[in-house]
Each structure stands twice: as structure tokens, then as C-alpha cells.
Design a protein around this motif. Structure first.
Motif, mmCIF file in Angstrom:
data_model
loop_
_atom_site.group_PDB
_atom_site.id
_atom_site.type_symbol
_atom_site.label_atom_id
_atom_site.label_comp_id
_atom_site.label_asym_id
_atom_site.label_seq_id
_atom_site.Cartn_x
_atom_site.Cartn_y
_atom_site.Cartn_z
ATOM 1 N N ILE A 65 -34.054 8.093 2.229
ATOM 2 C CA ILE A 65 -33.646 6.884 1.489
ATOM 3 C C ILE A 65 -32.229 6.485 1.902
ATOM 4 N N PHE A 66 -31.405 7.500 2.206
ATOM 5 C CA PHE A 66 -29.998 7.229 2.507
ATOM 6 C C PHE A 66 -29.726 7.135 4.009
ATOM 7 N N ASP A 67 -30.800 7.054 4.779
ATOM 8 C CA ASP A 67 -30.677 6.975 6.239
ATOM 9 C C ASP A 67 -30.844 5.517 6.674
ATOM 10 N N PRO A 78 -27.175 11.401 13.859
ATOM 11 C CA PRO A 78 -28.465 10.763 14.088
ATOM 12 C C PRO A 78 -29.482 11.742 14.697
ATOM 13 N N THR A 79 -30.759 11.425 14.519
ATOM 14 C CA THR A 79 -31.804 12.314 15.010
ATOM 15 C C THR A 79 -32.039 12.080 16.506
ATOM 16 N N PRO A 122 -38.003 12.091 9.500
ATOM 17 C CA PRO A 122 -37.433 13.087 10.426
ATOM 18 C C PRO A 122 -37.289 14.456 9.759
ATOM 19 N N ARG A 123 -37.161 15.468 10.589
ATOM 20 C CA ARG A 123 -36.873 16.809 10.052
ATOM 21 C C ARG A 123 -35.368 16.964 9.781
ATOM 22 N N TYR A 124 -34.600 16.009 10.286
ATOM 23 C CA TYR A 124 -33.141 16.003 10.088
ATOM 24 C C TYR A 124 -32.487 17.326 10.505
ATOM 25 N N THR A 125 -32.824 17.781 11.697
ATOM 26 C CA THR A 125 -32.081 18.909 12.257
ATOM 27 C C THR A 125 -30.799 18.398 12.919
ATOM 28 N N ILE A 168 -26.914 13.479 4.064
ATOM 29 C CA ILE A 168 -28.275 13.993 4.280
ATOM 30 C C ILE A 168 -28.261 15.526 4.295
ATOM 31 N N ASN A 169 -27.264 16.100 4.941
ATOM 32 C CA ASN A 169 -27.123 17.563 4.964
ATOM 33 C C ASN A 169 -26.951 18.102 3.543
#
Ligand code: SF4
Length: 439
Positions: free
Chosen positions: A423-425, A20-21, A14-17, A368-369
């Protein structure tokens, strides 16, 4: 210079904007739940607003945004009426609670609407939410900006503007269905500065058809000559099975992964040499730009618009497909403009889907941020064997260190940042979804 480890970049991520995505959004979240979240907003809470204009004069073939051609005046007008109604509905629910600090207009192309309609929207929002001198930002398509638009940007005191540039090369422009002479961008840049816009961003792309490192460098040199305050250098994500308009792009003309990586690396090195500060994994800013200052001070965040210095935890989205980001919830409006308008006409919030942000998902989201924005995060106490082994692959290559209870990304890990974050998702286990290549 970044080192290319293709074996670490195999998995789409994901782009992780958001976390959860959007891939986790379901129709379990609807208007009722959204109203509860709005009701929980307390007096004086800093608010950011996002207004989506899903129209463009011309549609670019690579574009993954929710947008359509603005060729029918009646359609635009009906959409704008609904936007005004949705804004009134939200203001009614908030009843004066919340302090609007930022208003962002995105799309599509906000300048696909008439300048006067933009003035009405800004005025309506300021009155409805009693906003005092909010920071206004606008995305602009440089291909059609008449002088009356510039006057309006000046009078509305727009401070940030973002331009879709992508490439200056005529052959590549033809291949992506976006022909845009350098002179248009040059002229608009000067006019925006004269109009008082203090931070100008250029969106650029690598990995486009017929593009190679040489052509990318030419675009970067032309970009730097115009001295934008911010530059986003995105990798083009070719997903014609999900985005039908991309079928017009010749897959055979797309560069392979090794060339894409070399382009991303060259772009990074060149922009840093030119004095830009790298922000996260694909943004750059002049050191005195608020985004760069926020990054240095550890105040960088990620939201649906990418890396941002906006620290508000409350983002309310208006318009078709707009996403609201509230502490306990992500809620997305109907993507289809007709469905959106019908819901608003009935006096309902047009929420179509979303996801709850429980304490666990917020904890993962913060981690993640931290990885993406600050290059470091507390190392979770318990990792699965698979997580430990995957992390070790990055440690062995000198991209990551894990000491004193922290995972720390070295500068050379930037192109792998999304992969490391994944990895942490816990939601990534066994999933590929509709994600894109990391580089
Ligand atoms: S102008 Fe921007 S939003 Fe509109 S189609 Fe082109 S890339 Fe997409």
C-alpha cells in the motif's frame, strides 16, 4: 489462527527483499556508477560479502534461482577463476577500507564446487579484505555432501548453514524433481552440528504439487524432530511463463489458494506451538537464535537472502547475478556466466543493471522494512485516496490499527504483511509485474 480473507490477497506483490525491487532495475546503472559507490565506502565501514555459486549437481524443477548443472569441470573452473579476479578487483578498489564482518555463500549450491575450491575462495577473501574472524554462512544441498566437505566447513569455521529441504514426502519430492531421503537430511544435520555450525536453517515449502495440510504436517513434524535453529516456510510461486523449468511441474496438481492459506496458517501455528518464534511473515527461529534475538530487539532487516540480523548497510555481491546493496545503489552483476566472465576478464566490474536509491526511495524502503520486520511503521502524513481506502480494508477486519501516527499490524496480519507493505509502495501503482501471490 489466521483468518482467510481471499479478497485481500488477490494482487501479486513483491517479496520486498529490496526496495526498489529488482523489477525496477535498469541498465542505467553500470560499472562506472558501481565504482563511484565503492569509492564512497569509508575506512572502517562494516561490510558483508555475498558469493554466488550458480551451479547444482541436479536442477530442481521448482527452482527460480540463477543456476545450472555442474556437470562440466572446465566450466566450474573458469567460473571460479573469474570469481577470484572479481574479488581481487573489489579489494583493489577498496584499498583496505571497510571491515568485512560476514561472508555468505549462496547459489545454486556452494557445495557443487570441490571442497578445496571452497577453501581457496574463503582464504582468498580473508586475505584480500584482511577480514578478521568473519561470520561465514553457507547454503547446502543435502543430497551430496561428502565427508571432506564437512571437514572443510569445520576448518573454515562456518557458523551458519542453510539446507534446502522443501518437503520430506516422497510423492511431492518426485513431483518437484528433488528426491532427497529424510536420512540424508538427518545425517547432514548431525554432521553440521559436530562440525561446529551453531545455527542450522531448513528451507521448507507449502503449495507444492500433491501437497495438502496432512503432508505438510508430516514434514513439519519430521523437521521439528531434527530441531533446526531456523525454519523458513515459503509459499511455492508457480510462474512457468517466467521460469521455464517449472513447466515440468503439473499445474493441475497444485493446491488452490484456500488450501495454500490453510497450509501457511497450520504451519505457523504448529511451529509456534513447538516453541519457535515467528520472524516476519515466513521465518521461524528458536528464541535463543541470533535471528530471534534480533527480532525481539528491533534489529531485524530484510536483504536479498530474506530476513536477517545483518545490520550492515554495505553488501558487496560477487559472481554471476549477484546483487550489491550499497546506501545509494543496488547493482547487479550479469546473470549469464559467460557475459560475467568476459567482463571480469577485461578487468571490469560485470555490472549489468541496477537502480539508484535516492532519499525518497530510501524513505519508502525504510517504511516497508519496518512493516515487514517490526510490524509497525510511522503512518505517512499524506496518503492518496486509494491508499487510505485500501488500508481501511485491513483496519475494518481488525488486522491493522492506525493510532498515534503509526500503522500497526496485529499478529494475525502476518500473511497480509507484504500486501499491506505494498500500500505504501508508490511504484506499485497500476503495476503487476512478475510478482508472486502474497500467500
Ligand atoms: S539445489 Fe537449490 S539452487 Fe539448486 S536447483 Fe535445487 S533448489 Fe535450485
Amino acid at each position: 489462527m489466521w483468518t482467510h480473507y481471499p479478497e485481500l490477497l488477490q494482487r501479486p506483490v513483491p517479496r520486498y527483499t529490496s526496495y526498489p525491487t529488482a523489477a525496477d532495475f535498469t541498465d542505467q546503472v553500470g560499472a562506472q556508477r558501481y565504482v563511484q559507490a565503492l569509492d564512497a565506502i569509508e575506512d572502517g565501514t562494516p561490510l558483508s560479502l555475498y558469493v554466488h555459486i550458480p551451479f547444482c549437481e541436479e536442477i530442481c524443477w521448482y527452482c527460480g534461482c540463477n543456476t545450472a548443472r555442474s556437470n562440466k569441470r572446465s566450466r566450474l573452473s573458469a567460473y571460479l577463476d573469474s570469481l577470484h579476479e572479481e574479488i581481487a578487483l573489489a579489494a583493489h578498489h577498496l584499498a583496505g577500507r571497510g571491515r568485512v564482518q560476514r561472508i555468505s555463500f549462496g547459489g545454486g549450491s556452494p557445495n557443487a564446487i570441490e571442497p578445496l575450491d571452497f577453501v581457496r575462495l574463503v582464504g582468498d577473501i580473508i586475505i584480500a579484505f584482511q577480514a578478521e574472524d568473519p561470520l561465514i554462512s553457507v547454503e547446502i544441498d543435502p543430497r551430496q555432501v561428502a565427508d571432506d566437505w564437512i571437514s572443510v566447513l569445520r576448518s573454515a569455521r562456518v557458523r551458519y548453514a542453510s539446507m534446502g529441504v522443501q518437503t520430506f514426502d516422497p510423492l511431492v519430492q518426485e513431483a518437484i524433481g528433488r528426491v532427497q531421503p529424510y536420512e540424508d537430511v538427518l545425517s547432514l544435520t548431525h554432521k553440521l552440528r559436530d562440525a561446529g555450525v551453531s545455527s542450522i536453517n531448513f528451507d521448507l515449502m507449502y503449495g507444492l504439487p500433491h501437497q495438502d495440510q496432512h503432508l505438510l504436517m508430516e514434514t513439519l513434524e519430521q523437521t521439528v524432530s531434527l530441531s533446526p535453529d531456523r525454519i523458513a516456510l515459503f509459499g511455492y510461486a508457480h510462474m512457468p511463463h517466467i521460469i521455464p523449468r517449472q513447466r515440468r511441474i503439473d499445474t493441475a496438481a497444485l493446491p488452490g489458494e484456500a488450501v495454500r492459506f490453510a497450509m501457511a496458517a497450520t504451519g505457523h501455528d504448529f511451529l509456534v506451538e513447538q516453541g519457535y518464534q515467528p520472524i516476519g511473515f515466513d521465518h521461524f527461529a528458536k528464541p535463543d537464535d541470533p535471528l530471534a534475538i534480533a527480532a525481539r530487539e528491533g534489529r531485524l532487516h530484510r536483504n536479498f537472502q530474506g530476513f536477517t540480523d545483518d545490520e550492515s548497510e554495505h553488501l558487496i555481491g560477487f559472481g554471476a547475478s549477484a546483487i550489491s546493496q550499497l546506501p545509494g545503489l543496488y547493482a547487479q552483476n550479469a546473470k549469464n556466466a559467460g557475459v560475467y566472465r568476459a567482463a571480469v576478464a577485461e578487468g571490469h566490474f560485470p555490472i549489468e543493471r541496477g537502480v539508484e536509491r535516492d532519499s525518497e526511495s530510501r524513505r519508502h524502503g525504510t517504511l516497508i522494512n519496518d512493516i515487514l520486520c517490526h510490524g509497525k511503521a510511522p503512518l505517512p502524513h499524506r496518503l492518496t485516496q486509494e491508499q487510505s481506502e485500501t488500508l481501511e480494508e485491513f483496519v475494518q477486519r481488525g488486522l491493522v490499527t492506525t493510532g498515534a501516527g503509526q500503522v500497526h499490524l496485529r499478529p494475525a496480519a502476518a500473511p497480509y504483511a507484504r500486501t499491506i507493505a505494498a500500500i505504501f509502495d508508490p511504484r506499485m501503482a497500476g503495476r503487476i509485474g512478475s510478482f508472486s501471490a502474497p500467500v
